[in-house]
Design an enzyme around this catalytic site. Structure first.
Site, PDB file in Angstrom:
ATOM      1  N   ALA A 234       0.849  -1.205   0.000  1.00 58.76           N
ATOM      2  CA  ALA A 234       0.000   0.000   0.000  1.00 58.76           C
ATOM      3  C   ALA A 234       0.878   1.247   0.000  1.00 58.76           C
ATOM      4  O   ALA A 234       2.097   1.160  -0.175  1.00 58.76           O
ATOM      5  CB  ALA A 234      -0.915  -0.007   1.210  1.00 58.76           C
ATOM      6  N   ASN A 235       0.293   2.408   0.181  1.00 61.38           N
ATOM      7  CA  ASN A 235       1.057   3.656   0.282  1.00 61.38           C
ATOM      8  C   ASN A 235       0.357   4.576   1.274  1.00 61.38           C
ATOM      9  O   ASN A 235      -0.662   4.224   1.845  1.00 61.38           O
ATOM     10  CB  ASN A 235       1.189   4.310  -1.094  1.00 61.38           C
ATOM     11  N   ARG A 236       0.932   5.765   1.480  1.00 58.71           N
ATOM     12  CA  ARG A 236       0.467   6.635   2.569  1.00 58.71           C
ATOM     13  C   ARG A 236      -0.724   7.532   2.231  1.00 58.71           C
ATOM     14  O   ARG A 236      -1.085   8.386   3.018  1.00 58.71           O
ATOM     15  CB  ARG A 236       1.609   7.566   2.996  1.00 58.71           C
ATOM     16  N   SER A 237      -1.322   7.371   1.061  1.00 54.44           N
ATOM     17  CA  SER A 237      -2.419   8.283   0.691  1.00 54.44           C
ATOM     18  C   SER A 237      -3.583   8.193   1.681  1.00 54.44           C
ATOM     19  O   SER A 237      -4.014   7.108   2.052  1.00 54.44           O
ATOM     20  CB  SER A 237      -2.910   7.917  -0.715  1.00 54.44           C
ATOM     21  N   ALA A 300      -3.831   7.263  -5.345  1.00 53.22           N
ATOM     22  CA  ALA A 300      -2.433   6.841  -5.397  1.00 53.22           C
ATOM     23  C   ALA A 300      -2.453   5.339  -5.651  1.00 53.22           C
ATOM     24  O   ALA A 300      -2.416   4.528  -4.722  1.00 53.22           O
ATOM     25  CB  ALA A 300      -1.738   7.169  -4.087  1.00 53.22           C
TER      26      ALA A 300
END
Ligand code: CTP
Length: 427
Positions: A234-237, A300
């Protein structure tokens, strides 16, 4: 081409700010500052509980005017009176709105100055709930919330996150900039919906709904690409920017479908939300939501996913070191939609999240992805954009023209973007 923008988006607005008695009352002081920065005047009213956490003096000092606390204050009643107080503003904001205050509002109590004002007022009311996770989830609070919403009260938040008691979940008060953004939206909508009301000044009319009759699709948040049933990439969005764009497009009159990856922020009002997890699910949901006049790709999206489909069994340590993770590329949703031969939305907008040479990368991206406009932002850690509440963006158009906007709340970026897109669509 650089545009200089006026940031006093609440100029000439007067806000009655009811501060409730919770630990987040200290953030209400920051909210006073934020509202004043945007040009509003703020009249603070503190409940008895609020005064356990912050002083009327601190609120008055930040507001630049007296703070009100007592229902039966003779001098005050002679001077202004609580009914007048309830009328002489453009909106009432309650922050923090504790479980107790929400219950008293829903029950129509009028035992102190704050609740009397809230019962006597005909102004639009925005509340920012803040309480313990269990209190927010309790059926009584859910009933009170439903009653308040049915009475026309607007909510902003609560957000999910770490709480004072080290618990995690929804209950944290929305950030001051989010509350100020929600107030701006509420005032714009109140003005557009009821142009005859006397208590709002300088409100926008039909110009506030420039996307009436238009369809808008927005992607938002991260995607989660499963490795096994319990792990994912995943990512920090946070989804804040995409959600704010969906809300702003809806406020501008559009029929909006928001395709959102997993986020912990609330759904925007008046928007159809389709929840997805992976990039491939996001692409299918976007395809199902077309045709549209405008497509904004603010998600994102994970560029890669594990090659092996996640089965139902958790990957175990077998003593031979870490399991190798082979990645394959995900579909590029923005590029796919931009290159559609039939049914391409007339306006396709991408975002470029960059950590360096922002404009160069964004220009290359517009050519590669085939979209009409790129909203580029610097997501290097120092900027605090990823997961944060503010954003500094550059708009790069297909013809090469560039606009740079000052650092703004994500709600304000969203509103300006929507106005800009409505202008481009009308051309
Ligand atoms: N995007 C998309 N589908 C993907 C990847 C990105 O729709 N699989 C969209 C994003 O929503 C955004 C734009 O493409 O509007 C650019 O995303 P970004 O992550 O900045 O660019 P990438 O294409 O991933 O390129 P890079 O990571 O190399 O910067």
């Amino acid at each position: 081409m650089t545009e200089t923008l006026k940031t006093e988006t609440l100029a000439n607005r007067r806000v009655l700010l009811v501060i409730g008695g919770g630990i987040t009352a200290y953030k209400a002081l920051d909210l006073i500052r934020r509202l004043r920065e945007r040009g509003a005047s703020v009249c603070p009213v503190l409940t008895a509980g609020a005064q356990e956490f912050v002083t009327p003096l601190a609120a008055a000092a930040l507001a630049g005017e007296r703070a009100h606390t007592d229902l039966f204050d003779r001098a005050e009643e002679a001077d202004i009176g609580h009914i007048k107080l309830a009328r002489q503003a453009d909106a009432v904001v309650v922050a923090p709105a504790t479980a107790n205050l929400m219950a008293r509002m829903a029950g129509g109590h009028a035992a102190d100055l704050a609740t009397t004002i809230l019962l006597a007022t005909t102004l639009p009311i925005l509340i920012a709930p803040a309480m313990n996770v269990q209190m927010w989830a309790h059926p009584a609070t859910r009933r009170n919330r439903a009653t308040l919403e049915a009475d026309g009260v607007r909510l902003v938040g609560p957000n999910a996150g770490k709480m004072a008691e080290a618990e995690t979940g929804p209950g944290r008060m929305a950030e001051p900039t989010e509350i100020a953004d929600a107030l701006e939206t509420m005032l714009a909508e109140a003005g557009a919906a009821a142009p005859g009301l006397g208590f709002l000044s300088g409100r926008p009319s039909t110009a506030a709904r420039p996307l009436s009759g238009r369809r808008v699709v927005v992607t938002s948040g991260p995607t989660h690409e499963p490795i096994d049933p319990v792990r994912y990439l995943a990512n920090r969005s946070s989804g804040r920017q995409g959600h704010a764009i969906a809300a702003a497009a809806a406020a501008a009159g559009a029929a909006v479908t928001l395709v959102s990856g997993p986020v912990s922020i609330p759904d925007p009002a008046g928007v159809t939300v389709v929840r997805v997890e992976t990039a491939r699910e996001m692409l299918s949901a976007v395809a199902a939501a077309l045709p549209a006049d405008i497509a904004v790709f603010a998600a994102a999206v994970a560029d890669w996913r594990p090659e092996t489909e996640a089965g139902s069994k958790k990957i175990k340590k077998d003593g031979s070191g870490p399991a190798p993770l082979t990645l394959v590329e995900n579909p590029d949703i923005l590029s796919t939609v931009s290159h559609l031969e039939t049914g391409r939305p007339p306006l396709v907008v991408g975002f470029a999240a960059e950590t360096d040479t922002v404009l160069d990368h964004a220009r290359a991206k517009i050519a590669r992805k085939g979209c009409d406009l790129i909203v580029a932002n610097d997501v290097s850690v120092a900027g605090g954009v990823m997961g944060g509440t503010d954003n500094t963006v550059h708009l790069i158009h297909r013809d090469g023209t560039l606009e740079t906007w000052p650092r703004l709340g994500k709600g304000e970026v969203a509103r300006r973007l929507v106005t800009h897109l409505a202008g481009l669509l009308g051309r």
